[in-house]
Design an enzyme around this catalytic site. Structure first.
Site, short mmCIF file in Angstrom:
data_model
loop_
_atom_site.label_atom_id
_atom_site.label_comp_id
_atom_site.label_asym_id
_atom_site.label_seq_id
_atom_site.Cartn_x
_atom_site.Cartn_y
_atom_site.Cartn_z
N PHE A 175 151.42 49.06 -11.79
CA PHE A 175 151.88 50.33 -12.34
C PHE A 175 152.03 50.21 -13.85
O PHE A 175 152.97 49.60 -14.33
CB PHE A 175 153.17 50.79 -11.69
CG PHE A 175 153.36 52.27 -11.85
CD1 PHE A 175 154.00 52.77 -12.97
CD2 PHE A 175 152.83 53.15 -10.93
CE1 PHE A 175 154.12 54.15 -13.16
CE2 PHE A 175 152.95 54.52 -11.11
CZ PHE A 175 153.60 55.02 -12.22
N ARG A 235 155.55 57.43 -22.45
CA ARG A 235 154.28 57.81 -23.10
C ARG A 235 154.25 57.37 -24.56
O ARG A 235 153.19 57.14 -25.12
CB ARG A 235 154.10 59.33 -23.07
CG ARG A 235 153.92 59.93 -21.70
CD ARG A 235 153.40 61.36 -21.86
NE ARG A 235 153.66 62.20 -20.69
CZ ARG A 235 152.86 62.27 -19.63
NH1 ARG A 235 151.78 61.53 -19.58
NH2 ARG A 235 153.16 63.08 -18.63
N GLU A 281 140.10 60.24 -21.45
CA GLU A 281 141.19 60.00 -20.49
C GLU A 281 141.95 58.72 -20.85
O GLU A 281 141.41 57.83 -21.51
CB GLU A 281 140.63 59.87 -19.06
CG GLU A 281 140.76 61.13 -18.23
CD GLU A 281 142.19 61.49 -17.86
OE1 GLU A 281 143.14 61.09 -18.56
OE2 GLU A 281 142.36 62.18 -16.84
N ASP A 282 143.18 58.65 -20.39
CA ASP A 282 143.94 57.41 -20.57
C ASP A 282 143.63 56.43 -19.44
O ASP A 282 143.49 55.24 -19.68
CB ASP A 282 145.45 57.69 -20.63
CG ASP A 282 145.96 58.53 -19.48
OD1 ASP A 282 145.19 59.34 -18.93
OD2 ASP A 282 147.13 58.39 -19.11
N ASP A 342 142.16 56.37 -12.00
CA ASP A 342 142.80 55.66 -10.90
C ASP A 342 142.01 55.98 -9.62
O ASP A 342 140.97 55.37 -9.38
CB ASP A 342 144.26 56.14 -10.88
CG ASP A 342 145.16 55.30 -10.00
OD1 ASP A 342 144.78 54.18 -9.66
OD2 ASP A 342 146.24 55.78 -9.64
C1 PRP Z 1 147.23 60.68 -14.68
C2 PRP Z 1 146.29 60.06 -15.70
C3 PRP Z 1 144.95 60.59 -15.30
C4 PRP Z 1 145.06 60.70 -13.80
C5 PRP Z 1 144.39 59.52 -13.15
O1 PRP Z 1 147.53 61.99 -15.07
O2 PRP Z 1 146.65 60.48 -17.01
O3 PRP Z 1 144.72 61.86 -15.85
O4 PRP Z 1 146.48 60.66 -13.49
O5 PRP Z 1 144.59 59.53 -11.76
P1 PRP Z 1 143.45 59.82 -10.70
O6 PRP Z 1 142.22 59.09 -11.14
O7 PRP Z 1 144.04 59.23 -9.44
O8 PRP Z 1 143.26 61.28 -10.61
P2 PRP Z 1 148.71 62.83 -14.41
O9 PRP Z 1 148.15 63.67 -13.33
O10 PRP Z 1 149.84 61.92 -14.06
O11 PRP Z 1 149.15 63.80 -15.58
P3 PRP Z 1 149.61 63.37 -17.05
O12 PRP Z 1 148.38 62.94 -17.78
O13 PRP Z 1 150.20 64.61 -17.63
O14 PRP Z 1 150.60 62.24 -16.89
MG MG Z 2 151.22 61.20 -15.26
MN MN Z 3 146.42 62.55 -17.07
#
Ligand code: PRP
Ligand code: MG
Ligand code: MN
Length: 181
Positions: free
Chosen positions: A151, A164, A98-99, A102
Protein backbone atom coordinates in the site's frame (compact mmCIF):
# COMPACT_ATOMS: atom_id res chain seq x y z
CA UNK A 1 2.72 12.25 8.95
CA UNK A 2 6.21 10.99 8.04
CA UNK A 3 5.95 8.61 11.03
CA UNK A 4 3.20 6.69 9.26
CA UNK A 5 5.61 5.64 6.51
CA UNK A 6 7.36 2.28 6.85
CA UNK A 7 9.82 2.79 4.02
CA UNK A 8 10.53 5.37 1.33
CA UNK A 9 10.35 3.61 -2.05
CA UNK A 10 11.09 6.53 -4.38
CA UNK A 11 12.65 9.76 -3.17
CA UNK A 12 12.04 13.20 -4.61
CA UNK A 13 15.33 12.85 -6.51
CA UNK A 14 14.37 9.43 -7.93
CA UNK A 15 11.07 10.85 -9.16
CA UNK A 16 12.72 13.93 -10.66
CA UNK A 17 15.15 11.77 -12.62
CA UNK A 18 12.40 9.52 -13.95
CA UNK A 19 10.22 12.52 -14.91
CA UNK A 20 13.13 13.97 -16.88
CA UNK A 21 13.69 10.68 -18.68
CA UNK A 22 10.02 10.16 -19.55
CA UNK A 23 9.69 13.83 -20.52
CA UNK A 24 12.45 13.42 -23.09
CA UNK A 25 10.75 10.37 -24.62
CA UNK A 26 7.37 12.12 -24.68
CA UNK A 27 8.88 15.25 -26.25
CA UNK A 28 10.40 13.17 -29.02
CA UNK A 29 7.22 11.14 -29.62
CA UNK A 30 4.84 14.11 -29.65
CA UNK A 31 6.88 16.72 -31.55
CA UNK A 32 4.49 18.48 -33.95
CA UNK A 33 1.41 16.63 -32.61
CA UNK A 34 0.18 19.21 -30.08
CA UNK A 35 -1.26 16.53 -27.75
CA UNK A 36 -3.83 17.05 -25.01
CA UNK A 37 -2.11 15.97 -21.81
CA UNK A 38 -4.73 14.83 -19.33
CA UNK A 39 -4.22 14.76 -15.58
CA UNK A 40 -6.43 12.22 -13.81
CA UNK A 41 -7.40 13.94 -10.59
CA UNK A 42 -6.63 13.86 -7.85
CA UNK A 43 -3.77 11.37 -7.65
CA UNK A 44 -1.88 12.54 -10.74
CA UNK A 45 -1.60 16.24 -9.82
CA UNK A 46 1.98 16.18 -8.57
CA UNK A 47 3.25 13.99 -11.39
CA UNK A 48 1.39 16.11 -13.96
CA UNK A 49 3.03 19.26 -12.65
CA UNK A 50 6.49 17.70 -12.88
CA UNK A 51 6.12 15.83 -16.17
CA UNK A 52 4.50 18.84 -17.91
CA UNK A 53 7.67 20.88 -17.28
CA UNK A 54 9.73 18.15 -18.97
CA UNK A 55 7.64 18.14 -22.15
CA UNK A 56 9.61 20.55 -24.31
CA UNK A 57 7.17 20.88 -27.19
CA UNK A 58 3.67 22.31 -27.74
CA UNK A 59 0.89 20.60 -25.80
CA UNK A 60 -2.34 21.49 -24.02
CA UNK A 61 -3.20 20.49 -20.47
CA UNK A 62 -6.61 19.34 -19.30
CA UNK A 63 -8.02 17.69 -16.21
CA UNK A 64 -10.50 14.97 -15.48
CA UNK A 65 -11.69 13.78 -12.11
CA UNK A 66 -12.36 10.07 -12.05
CA UNK A 67 -12.77 8.15 -8.86
CA UNK A 68 -13.13 4.47 -8.09
CA UNK A 69 -11.68 3.95 -4.65
CA UNK A 70 -13.52 6.54 -2.58
CA UNK A 71 -12.24 6.07 0.94
CA UNK A 72 -11.62 2.33 0.60
CA UNK A 73 -8.25 0.68 0.07
CA UNK A 74 -9.62 -1.48 -2.76
CA UNK A 75 -11.02 -0.37 -6.09
CA UNK A 76 -14.81 -0.72 -6.07
CA UNK A 77 -14.99 -1.55 -9.75
CA UNK A 78 -17.34 1.33 -10.38
CA UNK A 79 -15.58 4.26 -12.01
CA UNK A 80 -17.33 7.60 -11.63
CA UNK A 81 -16.63 10.69 -13.73
CA UNK A 82 -16.78 13.61 -11.35
CA UNK A 83 -15.35 16.25 -13.68
CA UNK A 84 -15.08 15.85 -17.44
CA UNK A 85 -12.56 17.47 -19.81
CA UNK A 86 -13.06 21.02 -21.06
CA UNK A 87 -11.52 20.22 -24.46
CA UNK A 88 -12.82 18.04 -27.29
CA UNK A 89 -10.48 15.11 -27.95
CA UNK A 90 -11.89 14.40 -31.43
CA UNK A 91 -8.99 13.83 -33.86
CA UNK A 92 -6.50 14.88 -31.16
CA UNK A 93 -3.58 12.94 -29.75
CA UNK A 94 -4.19 12.29 -26.07
CA UNK A 95 -1.70 11.43 -23.36
CA UNK A 96 -3.16 10.38 -20.02
CA UNK A 97 -1.05 11.08 -16.93
CA UNK A 98 -1.65 8.78 -13.94
CA UNK A 99 0.01 8.30 -10.58
CA UNK A 100 -0.60 4.53 -10.44
CA UNK A 101 -2.20 1.70 -12.37
CA UNK A 102 -3.47 -0.94 -10.00
CA UNK A 103 -6.37 -3.13 -11.19
CA UNK A 104 -6.51 -1.11 -14.43
CA UNK A 105 -10.24 -0.40 -14.05
CA UNK A 106 -9.91 3.39 -14.00
CA UNK A 107 -7.77 3.53 -17.13
CA UNK A 108 -9.75 0.92 -19.02
CA UNK A 109 -12.84 3.06 -18.56
CA UNK A 110 -11.00 6.24 -19.48
CA UNK A 111 -9.28 4.84 -22.58
CA UNK A 112 -12.63 3.41 -23.79
CA UNK A 113 -14.28 6.76 -23.33
CA UNK A 114 -11.58 8.74 -25.16
CA UNK A 115 -11.50 6.25 -28.03
CA UNK A 116 -15.28 6.43 -28.22
CA UNK A 117 -14.93 10.20 -28.56
CA UNK A 118 -12.65 9.55 -31.55
CA UNK A 119 -9.31 10.69 -30.23
CA UNK A 120 -6.58 10.26 -32.87
CA UNK A 121 -4.50 8.27 -30.37
CA UNK A 122 -4.61 7.50 -26.66
CA UNK A 123 -1.48 6.74 -24.69
CA UNK A 124 -0.79 6.35 -20.99
CA UNK A 125 2.04 7.69 -18.86
CA UNK A 126 2.07 6.48 -15.26
CA UNK A 127 4.52 7.10 -12.47
CA UNK A 128 3.82 3.73 -10.88
CA UNK A 129 2.66 0.43 -12.30
CA UNK A 130 1.53 -2.43 -10.07
CA UNK A 131 1.10 -5.27 -12.60
CA UNK A 132 0.51 -7.94 -9.94
CA UNK A 133 -2.91 -6.46 -9.21
CA UNK A 134 -4.11 -6.10 -12.78
CA UNK A 135 -7.58 -7.47 -13.63
CA UNK A 136 -7.97 -5.47 -16.88
CA UNK A 137 -5.73 -5.61 -19.95
CA UNK A 138 -4.39 -2.09 -19.60
CA UNK A 139 -0.74 -1.51 -20.41
CA UNK A 140 0.98 1.85 -20.06
CA UNK A 141 3.20 3.34 -22.75
CA UNK A 142 5.47 5.26 -20.37
CA UNK A 143 6.21 3.90 -16.87
CA UNK A 144 8.25 5.45 -14.09
CA UNK A 145 8.58 2.50 -11.74
CA UNK A 146 7.08 -0.97 -11.31
CA UNK A 147 5.95 -1.24 -7.71
CA UNK A 148 5.52 -4.26 -5.48
CA UNK A 149 2.07 -5.11 -4.15
CA UNK A 150 2.24 -2.85 -1.09
CA UNK A 151 0.00 0.00 0.00
CA UNK A 152 1.88 3.01 -1.30
CA UNK A 153 1.12 6.67 -0.57
CA UNK A 154 2.65 10.07 -1.24
CA UNK A 155 3.41 12.22 -4.29
CA UNK A 156 -0.32 12.36 -5.10
CA UNK A 157 -1.30 8.92 -3.81
CA UNK A 158 -3.63 9.00 -0.83
CA UNK A 159 -5.06 6.92 1.93
CA UNK A 160 -8.42 8.36 3.04
CA UNK A 161 -7.49 11.63 1.34
CA UNK A 162 -4.23 12.04 3.25
CA UNK A 163 -0.52 11.80 2.33
CA UNK A 164 -0.89 13.24 -1.19
CA UNK A 165 1.38 16.11 -0.23
CA UNK A 166 4.36 13.91 0.68
CA UNK A 167 7.13 14.71 -1.82
CA UNK A 168 8.12 11.03 -2.08
CA UNK A 169 6.39 7.64 -2.53
CA UNK A 170 6.46 5.40 0.52
CA UNK A 171 4.89 2.28 1.97
CA UNK A 172 2.20 2.99 4.55
CA UNK A 173 2.59 1.19 7.88
CA UNK A 174 -0.15 -1.47 8.05
CA UNK A 175 -1.07 -0.27 11.56
CA UNK A 176 -2.40 2.94 10.00
CA UNK A 177 -5.04 1.24 7.84
CA UNK A 178 -5.70 -1.75 10.10
CA UNK A 179 -6.89 0.69 12.79
CA UNK A 180 -9.35 2.23 10.36
CA UNK A 181 -10.92 -0.83 8.75
C1 PRP B 1 -6.42 5.78 -7.71
C2 PRP B 1 -5.20 6.10 -8.54
C3 PRP B 1 -5.60 5.67 -9.93
C4 PRP B 1 -6.51 4.50 -9.67
C5 PRP B 1 -5.76 3.21 -9.89
O1 PRP B 1 -7.36 6.82 -7.86
O2 PRP B 1 -4.92 7.49 -8.48
O3 PRP B 1 -6.31 6.69 -10.58
O4 PRP B 1 -6.90 4.57 -8.28
O5 PRP B 1 -6.54 2.10 -9.53
P1 PRP B 1 -7.13 1.06 -10.57
O6 PRP B 1 -6.07 0.77 -11.58
O7 PRP B 1 -7.42 -0.12 -9.69
O8 PRP B 1 -8.35 1.64 -11.17
P2 PRP B 1 -8.63 6.97 -6.90
O9 PRP B 1 -9.79 6.33 -7.55
O10 PRP B 1 -8.27 6.52 -5.52
O11 PRP B 1 -8.89 8.53 -6.91
P3 PRP B 1 -7.83 9.67 -6.52
O12 PRP B 1 -6.86 9.76 -7.65
O13 PRP B 1 -8.66 10.90 -6.39
O14 PRP B 1 -7.17 9.24 -5.23
MG1 MG C 1 -7.30 7.53 -4.15
MN1 MN D 1 -6.55 8.48 -9.31
Amino acid sequence: MNNDIKEVLYSQEDIKAVAEKLGQEITKDYEGKNPIVICVLKGAILFMADIAREIKTYCELDFMDVSSYGDATESSGEVKIIKDLDTSVKDRHVLIIEDIIDTGRTLERLVDLLEHRNAASVKICTLLDKPERRVKGVSPDYVGFEVPNEFVVGYGLDYMGKYRNLPYVGILKPAVYENND
